[in-house]
Design a protein around this motif. Sequence first.
Motif, PDB file in Angstrom:
ATOM      1  N   LEU A 187       3.057  11.662 -13.750  1.00 47.45           N
ATOM      2  CA  LEU A 187       4.151  11.887 -12.805  1.00 47.45           C
ATOM      3  C   LEU A 187       3.958  11.079 -11.526  1.00 47.45           C
ATOM      4  O   LEU A 187       4.908  10.474 -11.005  1.00 47.45           O
ATOM      5  N   VAL A 188       2.735  11.075 -11.001  1.00 44.54           N
ATOM      6  CA  VAL A 188       2.447  10.311  -9.781  1.00 44.54           C
ATOM      7  C   VAL A 188       2.692   8.831 -10.027  1.00 44.54           C
ATOM      8  O   VAL A 188       3.300   8.135  -9.210  1.00 44.54           O
ATOM      9  N   TRP A 189       2.237   8.332 -11.176  1.00 41.11           N
ATOM     10  CA  TRP A 189       2.427   6.922 -11.505  1.00 41.11           C
ATOM     11  C   TRP A 189       3.910   6.575 -11.584  1.00 41.11           C
ATOM     12  O   TRP A 189       4.341   5.538 -11.087  1.00 41.11           O
ATOM     13  N   GLU A 190       4.705   7.429 -12.192  1.00 40.37           N
ATOM     14  CA  GLU A 190       6.141   7.184 -12.289  1.00 40.37           C
ATOM     15  C   GLU A 190       6.774   7.077 -10.905  1.00 40.37           C
ATOM     16  O   GLU A 190       7.605   6.195 -10.652  1.00 40.37           O
ATOM     17  N   LEU A 205      -5.866   6.367 -10.448  1.00 38.05           N
ATOM     18  CA  LEU A 205      -4.751   5.508 -10.840  1.00 38.05           C
ATOM     19  C   LEU A 205      -4.985   4.072 -10.377  1.00 38.05           C
ATOM     20  O   LEU A 205      -5.593   3.833  -9.333  1.00 38.05           O
ATOM     21  N   ASP A 206      -4.475   3.138 -11.141  1.00 31.68           N
ATOM     22  CA  ASP A 206      -4.621   1.726 -10.798  1.00 31.68           C
ATOM     23  C   ASP A 206      -3.496   1.315  -9.856  1.00 31.68           C
ATOM     24  O   ASP A 206      -2.597   0.545 -10.215  1.00 31.68           O
ATOM     25  N   VAL A 207      -3.526   1.865  -8.657  1.00 34.26           N
ATOM     26  CA  VAL A 207      -2.511   1.550  -7.656  1.00 34.26           C
ATOM     27  C   VAL A 207      -3.141   1.675  -6.273  1.00 34.26           C
ATOM     28  O   VAL A 207      -3.922   2.595  -6.019  1.00 34.26           O
ATOM     29  N   LYS A 208      -2.840   0.738  -5.405  1.00 33.73           N
ATOM     30  CA  LYS A 208      -3.371   0.788  -4.049  1.00 33.73           C
ATOM     31  C   LYS A 208      -2.609   1.844  -3.262  1.00 33.73           C
ATOM     32  O   LYS A 208      -1.380   1.792  -3.162  1.00 33.73           O
ATOM     33  N   SER A 209      -3.341   2.802  -2.715  1.00 32.00           N
ATOM     34  CA  SER A 209      -2.666   3.891  -2.012  1.00 32.00           C
ATOM     35  C   SER A 209      -3.531   4.447  -0.895  1.00 32.00           C
ATOM     36  O   SER A 209      -4.751   4.313  -0.908  1.00 32.00           O
ATOM     37  N   THR A 210      -2.853   5.053   0.060  1.00 32.65           N
ATOM     38  CA  THR A 210      -3.507   5.812   1.115  1.00 32.65           C
ATOM     39  C   THR A 210      -3.046   7.247   0.980  1.00 32.65           C
ATOM     40  O   THR A 210      -1.836   7.511   0.907  1.00 32.65           O
ATOM     41  N   VAL A 211      -3.990   8.175   0.927  1.00 34.64           N
ATOM     42  CA  VAL A 211      -3.653   9.586   0.745  1.00 34.64           C
ATOM     43  C   VAL A 211      -3.899  10.347   2.039  1.00 34.64           C
ATOM     44  O   VAL A 211      -4.977  10.260   2.630  1.00 34.64           O
ATOM     45  N   PHE A 212      -2.877  11.084   2.485  1.00 37.04           N
ATOM     46  CA  PHE A 212      -3.001  11.980   3.630  1.00 37.04           C
ATOM     47  C   PHE A 212      -2.981  13.403   3.084  1.00 37.04           C
ATOM     48  O   PHE A 212      -2.003  13.813   2.445  1.00 37.04           O
ATOM     49  N   MET A 243       0.846  -1.191   0.000  1.00 41.73           N
ATOM     50  CA  MET A 243       0.000   0.000   0.000  1.00 41.73           C
ATOM     51  C   MET A 243       0.888   1.252   0.000  1.00 41.73           C
ATOM     52  O   MET A 243       1.640   1.487   0.937  1.00 41.73           O
ATOM     53  N   LYS A 244       0.839   2.021  -1.062  1.00 35.68           N
ATOM     54  CA  LYS A 244       1.632   3.241  -1.164  1.00 35.68           C
ATOM     55  C   LYS A 244       0.990   4.352  -0.329  1.00 35.68           C
ATOM     56  O   LYS A 244      -0.234   4.468  -0.255  1.00 35.68           O
TER      57      LYS A 244
END
Length: 240
Positions: free
Chosen positions: A120-123, A24-31, A1-2
């Motif tokens: 950019l975020v994906w990279e 985006l197709d990525v598992k993430s937690t945003v603060f 989890m990013k």
Amino acid sequence: MKKILILDDDPAMLAHMNALVGELDVKSTVFAYDNVKDAYQCAMEYEIDLFLIDIILDMRRPGDLSGLKFVDSIRKVRHYGLTPVIFVTSLQDEKLYIYEKLHCYSLIEKPLEPGRFKKLVWECLSVPERRKESKTVYFRKDGVIFAVEREDIVYAECANHAMNIYTRNKDMLSVPYLTLKGFLEQLDSPDMIRCSRSAIINKTFVHNVDISNRFIQLKNGLGRVEIGEKYKKDIRDAFQ
């Protein structure tokens, strides 16, 4: 989890960037934060994989560069020396300083162009995981921030609305109102295993496991920890 930290004083921009990351197709937690104090506290409590930072955080202050100062302070933390940072700003004349001094991954101008922002975020999130064997975790108690090396934590247990953290040096730090769930997220390590409703252990310090009598014996005379009835199967699987 990013884990992604966004710092911007504009609530609409915070929501916009959060939504774009969610596409985006990525598992993430945003603060998401609108002030430096809370953002820095979050960065100390969690291991952030990407920072999205606005340079100007207070339009009322002429010449405000709070975002730059925030990243400068973050870069002084050992494990954030090379963590990707994307500045989101309308400024042009700060580019040279940003790239040379703060090791910025990129800079994107407002208003955001969604396609470039997401690229950019994906990279940044596609960079291979940094080794996490060594990590410093931070805890706040009575207005004081304590630093503990994750690899030194032997076990921890909740009691009387506090998390009691025991280290290999046989020290104990009691942190009020820290939950097991939050603690495990902060540690972010497969070696940390929950063994009961109120306790977790570090696998690397386990000497032996007695499933029948429901206890874990720790190495080097560090004591033993009880296994909860509902956690017997989890512990058995973890040590097979």
